[in-house]
Design a protein around this motif. Sequence first.
Motif, PDB file in Angstrom:
ATOM      1  N   ASP A  84      30.683 -11.666 -45.506  1.00 11.94           N
ATOM      2  CA  ASP A  84      29.286 -12.102 -45.553  1.00 11.94           C
ATOM      3  C   ASP A  84      28.905 -12.335 -47.017  1.00 11.94           C
ATOM      4  O   ASP A  84      28.814 -11.378 -47.796  1.00 11.94           O
ATOM      5  N   PRO A  85      28.683 -13.591 -47.435  1.00 13.01           N
ATOM      6  CA  PRO A  85      28.367 -13.842 -48.840  1.00 13.01           C
ATOM      7  C   PRO A  85      27.072 -13.188 -49.288  1.00 13.01           C
ATOM      8  O   PRO A  85      26.925 -12.864 -50.478  1.00 13.01           O
ATOM      9  N   ASP A  86      26.136 -12.968 -48.374  1.00 11.85           N
ATOM     10  CA  ASP A  86      24.898 -12.281 -48.739  1.00 11.85           C
ATOM     11  C   ASP A  86      25.168 -10.826 -49.115  1.00 11.85           C
ATOM     12  O   ASP A  86      24.627 -10.305 -50.090  1.00 11.85           O
ATOM     13  N   ASP A  87      26.030 -10.175 -48.337  1.00 17.14           N
ATOM     14  CA  ASP A  87      26.396  -8.785 -48.637  1.00 17.14           C
ATOM     15  C   ASP A  87      27.180  -8.697 -49.939  1.00 17.14           C
ATOM     16  O   ASP A  87      26.934  -7.811 -50.773  1.00 17.14           O
ATOM     17  N   VAL A  88      28.133  -9.620 -50.136  1.00 15.59           N
ATOM     18  CA  VAL A  88      28.907  -9.639 -51.381  1.00 15.59           C
ATOM     19  C   VAL A  88      27.963  -9.807 -52.572  1.00 15.59           C
ATOM     20  O   VAL A  88      28.101  -9.136 -53.601  1.00 15.59           O
ATOM     21  N   ALA A  89      26.982 -10.683 -52.435  1.00 15.02           N
ATOM     22  CA  ALA A  89      26.048 -10.942 -53.529  1.00 15.02           C
ATOM     23  C   ALA A  89      25.200  -9.720 -53.862  1.00 15.02           C
ATOM     24  O   ALA A  89      24.875  -9.471 -55.034  1.00 15.02           O
ATOM     25  N   GLN A  90      24.811  -8.938 -52.859  1.00 14.32           N
ATOM     26  CA  GLN A  90      24.030  -7.725 -53.128  1.00 14.32           C
ATOM     27  C   GLN A  90      24.824  -6.747 -53.975  1.00 14.32           C
ATOM     28  O   GLN A  90      24.290  -6.153 -54.928  1.00 14.32           O
ATOM     29  N   ARG A  91      26.096  -6.566 -53.636  1.00 12.41           N
ATOM     30  CA  ARG A  91      26.942  -5.662 -54.421  1.00 12.41           C
ATOM     31  C   ARG A  91      27.232  -6.234 -55.808  1.00 12.41           C
ATOM     32  O   ARG A  91      27.308  -5.501 -56.800  1.00 12.41           O
ATOM     33  N   TYR A  92      27.374  -7.548 -55.872  1.00 13.53           N
ATOM     34  CA  TYR A  92      27.587  -8.238 -57.144  1.00 13.53           C
ATOM     35  C   TYR A  92      26.393  -8.026 -58.074  1.00 13.53           C
ATOM     36  O   TYR A  92      26.549  -7.743 -59.269  1.00 13.53           O
ATOM     37  N   GLU A  93      25.182  -8.131 -57.518  1.00 12.17           N
ATOM     38  CA  GLU A  93      23.984  -7.974 -58.348  1.00 12.17           C
ATOM     39  C   GLU A  93      23.889  -6.565 -58.931  1.00 12.17           C
ATOM     40  O   GLU A  93      23.468  -6.394 -60.088  1.00 12.17           O
ATOM     41  N   ARG A  94      24.259  -5.561 -58.166  1.00 13.39           N
ATOM     42  CA  ARG A  94      24.210  -4.191 -58.700  1.00 13.39           C
ATOM     43  C   ARG A  94      25.125  -4.052 -59.909  1.00 13.39           C
ATOM     44  O   ARG A  94      24.773  -3.376 -60.892  1.00 13.39           O
ATOM     45  N   ALA A  95      26.288  -4.691 -59.864  1.00 17.12           N
ATOM     46  CA  ALA A  95      27.205  -4.627 -60.998  1.00 17.12           C
ATOM     47  C   ALA A  95      26.630  -5.361 -62.206  1.00 17.12           C
ATOM     48  O   ALA A  95      26.743  -4.878 -63.346  1.00 17.12           O
ATOM     49  N   VAL A  96      26.024  -6.521 -61.986  1.00 20.13           N
ATOM     50  CA  VAL A  96      25.416  -7.259 -63.088  1.00 20.13           C
ATOM     51  C   VAL A  96      24.297  -6.439 -63.731  1.00 20.13           C
ATOM     52  O   VAL A  96      24.154  -6.393 -64.959  1.00 20.13           O
ATOM     53  N   ALA A  97      23.493  -5.776 -62.902  1.00 22.62           N
ATOM     54  CA  ALA A  97      22.413  -4.940 -63.429  1.00 22.62           C
ATOM     55  C   ALA A  97      22.976  -3.838 -64.318  1.00 22.62           C
ATOM     56  O   ALA A  97      22.434  -3.556 -65.401  1.00 22.62           O
ATOM     57  N   ASP A  98      24.060  -3.196 -63.886  1.00 22.29           N
ATOM     58  CA  ASP A  98      24.680  -2.145 -64.694  1.00 22.29           C
ATOM     59  C   ASP A  98      25.226  -2.703 -66.003  1.00 22.29           C
ATOM     60  O   ASP A  98      25.031  -2.119 -67.074  1.00 22.29           O
ATOM     61  N   LEU A  99      25.913  -3.830 -65.918  1.00 22.45           N
ATOM     62  CA  LEU A  99      26.520  -4.407 -67.116  1.00 22.45           C
ATOM     63  C   LEU A  99      25.467  -4.826 -68.131  1.00 22.45           C
ATOM     64  O   LEU A  99      25.595  -4.548 -69.333  1.00 22.45           O
ATOM     65  N   THR A 100      24.430  -5.512 -67.677  1.00 23.68           N
ATOM     66  CA  THR A 100      23.429  -6.007 -68.615  1.00 23.68           C
ATOM     67  C   THR A 100      22.651  -4.883 -69.285  1.00 23.68           C
ATOM     68  O   THR A 100      22.047  -5.088 -70.341  1.00 23.68           O
ATOM     69  N   SER A 101      22.681  -3.694 -68.694  1.00 22.96           N
ATOM     70  CA  SER A 101      21.995  -2.562 -69.317  1.00 22.96           C
ATOM     71  C   SER A 101      22.819  -1.915 -70.421  1.00 22.96           C
ATOM     72  O   SER A 101      22.295  -1.105 -71.186  1.00 22.96           O
ATOM     73  N   ARG A 102      24.116  -2.290 -70.513  1.00 26.21           N
ATOM     74  CA  ARG A 102      25.007  -1.588 -71.438  1.00 26.21           C
ATOM     75  C   ARG A 102      25.733  -2.490 -72.436  1.00 26.21           C
ATOM     76  O   ARG A 102      26.269  -1.990 -73.425  1.00 26.21           O
ATOM     77  N   VAL A 103      25.811  -3.786 -72.175  1.00 29.49           N
ATOM     78  CA  VAL A 103      26.538  -4.675 -73.084  1.00 29.49           C
ATOM     79  C   VAL A 103      25.613  -5.798 -73.540  1.00 29.49           C
ATOM     80  O   VAL A 103      24.510  -5.959 -73.026  1.00 29.49           O
ATOM     81  N   GLY A 104      26.089  -6.578 -74.499  1.00 30.79           N
ATOM     82  CA  GLY A 104      25.246  -7.606 -75.092  1.00 30.79           C
ATOM     83  C   GLY A 104      24.890  -8.720 -74.132  1.00 30.79           C
ATOM     84  O   GLY A 104      23.764  -8.817 -73.640  1.00 30.79           O
ATOM     85  N   THR A 105      25.838  -9.576 -73.834  1.00 25.19           N
ATOM     86  CA  THR A 105      25.627 -10.737 -72.969  1.00 25.19           C
ATOM     87  C   THR A 105      26.629 -10.705 -71.832  1.00 25.19           C
ATOM     88  O   THR A 105      27.804 -10.406 -72.054  1.00 25.19           O
ATOM     89  N   VAL A 106      26.195 -11.014 -70.620  1.00 26.38           N
ATOM     90  CA  VAL A 106      27.072 -11.071 -69.456  1.00 26.38           C
ATOM     91  C   VAL A 106      27.122 -12.516 -68.967  1.00 26.38           C
ATOM     92  O   VAL A 106      26.108 -13.064 -68.516  1.00 26.38           O
ATOM     93  N   LEU A 107      28.282 -13.121 -69.079  1.00 27.08           N
ATOM     94  CA  LEU A 107      28.518 -14.474 -68.588  1.00 27.08           C
ATOM     95  C   LEU A 107      28.994 -14.378 -67.146  1.00 27.08           C
ATOM     96  O   LEU A 107      30.029 -13.766 -66.862  1.00 27.08           O
TER      97      LEU A 107
END
Length: 263
Positions: A102-125
């Motif tokens: 389910d791409p919607d479910d994959v995207a929800q988990r993907y967003e949590r990772a992006v949120a974590d990364l952007t809180s700790r590193v400079g730029t997330v591509l």
Amino acid sequence: MGDDARSFRTGTIGSYAAIGDSFTEGVGDPGPGGAYIGWADRLAVLLDDRVPEHTFRYANLAVRGRLLDQIVAEQVPRAMELAPDLVSFCAGGNDILRPGSDPDDVAQRYERAVADLTSRVGTVLVTTGFDTRHMPVLRHLRGKIATFTAHVRSIADTYDCPVLDLWSLKSVQDMRAWDTDRLHLSPEGHTRVGLRAGQVLGLDVPADPDQEWPPQMPRGTMGVRRDNIQWAREHLVPWIGRRLRGESSGDHAAAKRPDLLPL
């Protein structure tokens, strides 16, 4: 490129960590000693050229076959520990390929990772999916990939991430951009993606990633059919077999550059 290239200053990028699966590891782009090169390594070279006295450092944590949750568990914490100026995050593709995903479910988990990364590193591509309209086998997944890609762009807007938009990169819709397995990019395909990533980050790149391919002689129906049969025998059947056995091409693989080191 739009707003992505205007929003990020490459002059401040002195370190870069790439995380993901076979695409970011560079499968399909062989290098010395059996290792792979790939688009992320090629982007690192472009970034290194912008940093004086070769102080630029690069890590590639990507491992072929990894699913999103594995990348989040294994690679995201290491990237946050390294705390580079730039992280490229490409994940979820192997999940989308799985039947019933389910791409919607994959995207929800993907967003949590992006949120974590952007809180700790400079730029997330972040990276979208490819348009698979002209690709055998994968064309039937085009709708799921498009849905996931729309989510990625929305997530990028929310967290102010530059987007490596592979869907719009027309040059990789040519089969010469793909390896013989039709699942991974060829060296030229990786080169073009690396150039586009550089453009997204505002770099002056040495070539146009969307430059047209040279003309190619048309092939007859029988030749195409023979190629398809050979591809199915050498690549598709073993790939399906691994899925049925619950195996991955990366079961015994490790990150090729686990630390931030000079090129």
